[in-house]
Design an enzyme around this catalytic site. Structure first.
Site, short mmCIF file in Angstrom:
data_model
loop_
_atom_site.label_atom_id
_atom_site.label_comp_id
_atom_site.label_asym_id
_atom_site.label_seq_id
_atom_site.Cartn_x
_atom_site.Cartn_y
_atom_site.Cartn_z
N GLN A 255 -57.25 59.51 100.51
CA GLN A 255 -57.29 58.07 100.23
C GLN A 255 -56.82 57.26 101.43
O GLN A 255 -57.32 56.16 101.68
CB GLN A 255 -56.42 57.75 99.01
CG GLN A 255 -56.96 58.34 97.72
CD GLN A 255 -58.43 58.00 97.51
OE1 GLN A 255 -58.78 56.85 97.29
NE2 GLN A 255 -59.30 59.00 97.60
N HIS A 258 -59.44 55.93 103.93
CA HIS A 258 -60.33 54.81 103.61
C HIS A 258 -60.10 53.64 104.56
O HIS A 258 -61.05 52.96 104.94
CB HIS A 258 -60.12 54.36 102.16
CG HIS A 258 -60.94 55.11 101.17
ND1 HIS A 258 -62.30 54.97 101.08
CD2 HIS A 258 -60.59 56.00 100.21
CE1 HIS A 258 -62.77 55.74 100.12
NE2 HIS A 258 -61.75 56.38 99.58
N GLU A 322 -54.72 53.41 90.94
CA GLU A 322 -56.17 53.60 90.81
C GLU A 322 -56.45 55.06 90.47
O GLU A 322 -57.19 55.38 89.54
CB GLU A 322 -56.85 53.21 92.12
CG GLU A 322 -58.36 53.46 92.12
CD GLU A 322 -58.98 53.27 93.49
OE1 GLU A 322 -60.21 53.12 93.56
OE2 GLU A 322 -58.25 53.29 94.51
N HIS A 323 -55.89 55.97 91.25
CA HIS A 323 -56.01 57.41 91.02
C HIS A 323 -54.62 58.00 90.80
O HIS A 323 -53.69 57.70 91.55
CB HIS A 323 -56.65 58.12 92.23
CG HIS A 323 -57.94 57.54 92.68
ND1 HIS A 323 -58.05 56.71 93.78
CD2 HIS A 323 -59.19 57.65 92.17
CE1 HIS A 323 -59.32 56.35 93.94
NE2 HIS A 323 -60.03 56.90 92.97
N ASP A 356 -64.46 61.25 93.02
CA ASP A 356 -65.16 60.37 93.96
C ASP A 356 -66.63 60.72 94.07
O ASP A 356 -67.45 59.85 94.38
CB ASP A 356 -64.51 60.48 95.35
CG ASP A 356 -63.39 59.49 95.54
OD1 ASP A 356 -63.19 58.62 94.67
OD2 ASP A 356 -62.70 59.57 96.57
N HIS A 415 -67.36 22.47 58.60
CA HIS A 415 -67.36 23.93 58.43
C HIS A 415 -67.36 24.28 56.94
O HIS A 415 -68.11 25.15 56.48
CB HIS A 415 -66.12 24.55 59.09
CG HIS A 415 -66.23 24.73 60.57
ND1 HIS A 415 -66.32 23.68 61.44
CD2 HIS A 415 -66.26 25.87 61.34
CE1 HIS A 415 -66.39 24.14 62.68
NE2 HIS A 415 -66.36 25.47 62.64
#
Length: 429
Positions: A255, A258, A322-323, A356, A415
């Site tokens: 990661q 990235h 996230e992970h 992934d 109504h």
């Protein structure tokens, strides 16, 4: 990595904050790009592509010949891998389809909900230093399964004006034949507002650089739907003495590579594990082609020593990664205690890279703590849920009084009357 031993719980809120990013300086430039695309359409896209990507295009779209040629430009090994991933992703997402279930809430009152595909969706796929054809699978497969009538793909071209063959091949596999050679905020603007060649879509999906991210966030304020808030990638690994330090380091680096703004976090109950992972990080980092990116990300990352698994779980749920990777003994016993995470990987042989690429789950996930409230992309991301109801005359007699009383209590006489006028007719029959 910054090493922290047994931090006080009062300090956790500060520790879970991501590296700060100031995107406000980008907004004025992106707003200018939006105006250009709205006013000049395709001409603006061609001009901006030449400016930012360094290529003068004859056409905004990849030709059918270019798309067809992709198959011969890829190795058999890569095509086989893409097909395997495609099969697994399709199988997993196909199981998410829901059949309408009619419920009679009381005699004569029947309600149900139906999933209806979003007609027109736009997919943004980065094509720069890492052409993410895997993301095209993650978005294109559920879009096709959902039944979206039209899918527009935008991806930046190379200096030669071509699209990476793996992206073209994957698009062909998915039956996507509209591939616009446009990237950045201008691609997001084109899909949001429409041009002569690119229709305005109902929802925009896909990751990108900081300009794409901010452009999507700006559009979400104007009513254009986006997939989810997404920023730099991140992973949190929980490891005890049963973990393999080489595996843990590899997951952290997967990661970190990235980009410099990514963050990785290691939680462990073992001081020895923390030290061994740090050593492995240095060994593996030196062999990475993207080591400059990964090294900068590690400067923003944390290695935290905690007392027990329960503390690691509490910290992880506060961080909302996230992970999340559980490299701990008896991980099965703590699964119910995981409340905030995008995607979870269990045991020493479940690398985050599997999600992934090819295990089947979706890798488009909430970052920056948004996993506290958001889910990752799924089949549901490409549909709307529409409710239906049918009330018979007998059913109206059963439910009508409750509606009249509630409407009157709220002071909404019209109504109430919409029910009363029907009840009078039903009672006179």
């Amino acid at each position: 990595m910054r090493k922290i031993e047994y931090p006080a719980q009062a300090d956790w809120k500060e520790l879970v904050k991501r590296p700060t990013q100031n995107f406000e300086d980008l907004e004025a430039g992106i707003a200018h790009t939006f105006r250009l695309v709205q006013e000049q359409g395709d001409a603006a896209l061609l001009e901006l592509t030449q400016k930012y990507d360094g290529v003068k295009l004859d056409s905004l779209f990849a030709s059918q010949e270019e798309i067809a040629a992709a198959e011969s430009e890829l190795s058999p090994e890569l095509k086989e891998a893409i097909l395997q991933a495609y099969s697994n992703i399709q199988l997993f997402h196909a199981q998410q389809a829901e059949q309408p279930k009619q419920v009679e809430t009381m005699p004569g009152v029947t309600c149900w909900r139906k999933s209806v595909a979003i007609d027109l969706v736009g997919l943004y796929i980065p094509g720069g230093t890492a052409p993410l054809f895997s993301t095209l699978l993650m978005l294109g497969v559920p879009a096709r399964l959902a039944g979206c009538k039209e899918i527009i793909l935008c991806t930046p071209p190379s200096k030669s004006g071509s699209i990476h063959p793996a992206i073209r091949y994957t698009a062909s596999l998915l039956g996507i034949d509209k591939i616009a050679k446009v990237g950045g905020a201008q691609a997001v603007a084109a899909m949001a507002f429409g041009t002569e060649s690119i229709p305005a879509v109902n929802k925009i999906f896909g990751p990108g650089n900081q300009y794409v991210t901010v452009a999507k966030q700006m559009l979400s304020k104007t009513g254009v739907a986006i997939d989810l808030p997404a920023g730099p990638s991140e992973v949190l690994v929980m490891a005890d003495d049963s973990a393999n330090p080489a595996f843990v380091a590899a997951d952290l680096l997967s990661q970190a590579e990235h980009g410099a703004d990514s963050q990785v976090v290691l939680l462990t109950t073992s001081a020895e594990m923390l030290n061994r992972v740090e050593q492995e990080l240095q060994v593996q980092l030196s062999n990475l082609p993207r080591k400059e990116f990964a090294a900068k990300a590690l400067e923003n990352s944390l290695g935290i020593l905690l007392s027990n698994v329960e503390e690691m779980l509490r910290f992880s749920n506060l961080y909302a990664p996230e992970h999340l990777i559980l490299s701990i003994q008896n991980f099965e016993e703590v699964l119910d205690k995981i409340t905030n995470a995008g995607s979870v990987f269990l045991g020493n042989y479940s690398p985050e890279s599997a999600g992934d690429y090819a295990s089947g789950t979706n890798h488009t996930l909430p970052t920056n703590g948004y996993a506290r409230a958001y889910s990752g992309v799924s089949l549901d991301s490409f549909v709307k849920k529409i409710t239906f109801q049918h009330i018979t005359p007998a059913g109206l007699q059963n439910i009508g009084k409750a509606i009249e009383v509630m409407a009157a209590a709220e002071g909404l006489e019209a109504h109430k009357n919409a029910v009363s006028i029907r009840l009078k007719e039903v009672q006179n029959v």
